[in-house]
Design an enzyme around this catalytic site. Sequence first.
Site, PDB file in Angstrom:
ATOM      1  N   GLU A 175     -11.449  -1.245  -2.560  1.00 26.06           N
ATOM      2  CA  GLU A 175     -10.769  -0.494  -1.508  1.00 26.06           C
ATOM      3  C   GLU A 175      -9.608   0.279  -2.123  1.00 26.06           C
ATOM      4  O   GLU A 175      -9.493   0.412  -3.340  1.00 26.06           O
ATOM      5  CB  GLU A 175     -10.275  -1.444  -0.416  1.00 26.06           C
ATOM      6  CG  GLU A 175      -9.256  -2.461  -0.890  1.00 26.06           C
ATOM      7  CD  GLU A 175      -8.771  -3.359   0.241  1.00 26.06           C
ATOM      8  OE1 GLU A 175      -9.294  -3.266   1.361  1.00 26.06           O
ATOM      9  OE2 GLU A 175      -7.850  -4.159  -0.008  1.00 26.06           O
ATOM     10  N   ASP A 217       0.820  -1.217   0.000  1.00 21.66           N
ATOM     11  CA  ASP A 217       0.000   0.000   0.000  1.00 21.66           C
ATOM     12  C   ASP A 217       0.860   1.277   0.000  1.00 21.66           C
ATOM     13  O   ASP A 217       0.746   2.122   0.888  1.00 21.66           O
ATOM     14  CB  ASP A 217      -0.941   0.045   1.207  1.00 21.66           C
ATOM     15  CG  ASP A 217      -1.756  -1.213   1.386  1.00 21.66           C
ATOM     16  OD1 ASP A 217      -2.001  -1.901   0.388  1.00 21.66           O
ATOM     17  OD2 ASP A 217      -2.157  -1.492   2.534  1.00 21.66           O
TER      18      ASP A 217
END
Length: 529
Positions: free
Chosen positions: A296, A62
Amino acid sequence: MALSFVGCNDDDLKPTGITTKDDSDDDTNTNTEHTIPTYSDDYSPIASWADRGDWNLANVHDPSVVFDGTYYYMYTTDASYGNAHDGHGHFLYRRSKDLVNWEFRGLAMSETPAWVKDTLNNLRADVGLDPIANPSYGHWAPVVRKVGNKYRMYYSIVVDNFIGNGLFNTLANFDNTWSEHAFIGLMETSDLASNQWEDKGMVVHSVSDKGTDWSRTSYDSDWNGYFYFNAIDPTFQETPEGKQYLIYGSWHSGIACVELDPTTGKPFTYSGVADKGQRIATRVKSGYWSRWQGSEGPEIMYNEETGYYYLFLAYDGLDVPYNTRVCRATNIEGPYYGIDGANVTEGADCFPVITHPYKFNDHTGWVGFAHNAVFQNEETGDWFYASQARLPKDVAGINVSNAIMMGHVRKIRWTQDGWPVVMPERYTNAPDDLIEAEDLVGTWEHITLNYQYAVQQESVSLILNSSNEASGALAGNWSFDSDKNILTIGSTQLCVEREVDWEANPRKVTLIYSGLSDSGVSLWGKKTK
């Protein structure tokens, strides 16, 4: 209350420039100064904390990337192979001058801010629940942006205890309730190199429209999520007009967009559900709207050349099926549309798919390939995509191979219609010498990134002959525009770059392409002979 964090700097660590001079005699290797990375995609032998100076882009999950004028800084989720970073702080970070060689610097947050526990237990007290003495925290998905003369980090902290009994989230402790709140907080610094951050407290927390009905009928089959917006995976964008927005969300009901007070970096007001933002993207699953949906990791950016805001989304589970989608809007608050014209804000599936599990020959290939950062080199104007990608499950000789999370930095090119495409090989700053039509003649591996859940798309052969005919994966006449580096096969336009063939042994510089088919499906290719 503002708290100061002095993160864990590793100033004594050596740079991670594990590269070698390109001495290949391939005719595409015309720049003898270019270096080709030689580090292994299997970094398990150097996964220990003691070997962190050699990590380079190992243990990336991420990522968020920001430039301070000298270095690109990359901040990532608390994740490492074997949890090697445990006990050393939160939010791993590294820096690079060239986007190829990355120096691991440590962790940006020394300890979980006290406000998280205090706020959690105040929320619990408001609904008659006992406090949780020792919450279980997850630290996820920071985003860092320069705003004015400071850098803001919006970060996620998830509390993984059950709402009802407050116990840790395991099947044995399950009490027919959902797990607790997630929070997005804010830290600021004026100097990334110092790694000294001042914590500004909470920005938003997970919000529910169900009141005190936090019941869950089953631990592993009830997906009617309690929270409406999940306060995780933040990203930030300032509009040309000076308005600031936080975009966030993971699974649950979709992606939220909330306007911020530029002075504080927080919402103007914060009381009811509406203050947490409006939904700008959601996903319809099997023909019905779901409160628990596989999307997401939003990332948002504005391209002033096209006039669009681009919303990148991670779809599906992060271990294998993870893939990246993109949609766009003329207003940051939406509505957002896919390349097929469908309204993603209202629940249409987002297309195109721009990264997907894939496999070229002579390599295991990559899976779990999403939750990206997008950033621009302000000097050259080049755009880049960065994310983790994982090795597949059960690779021979690698224990828990799917836990190998290698950072990938790749160049983005733009189609004539203003859609981003991600290049099929990782960026190495390969020579940008003139590419001519005769350089493209030969054998290529071609991959069509059709969406298939948890399936690696594999390569097939493409031949471009000297008579300007293509055969194999794509057929028709071909031509090349050397001014724009555009290969056209039939009616399909493909953006060509010179880059390293990471699957070759030894690695070498070759030609690659990325583009979209007439139906909006991503096409990848690399020249092999």
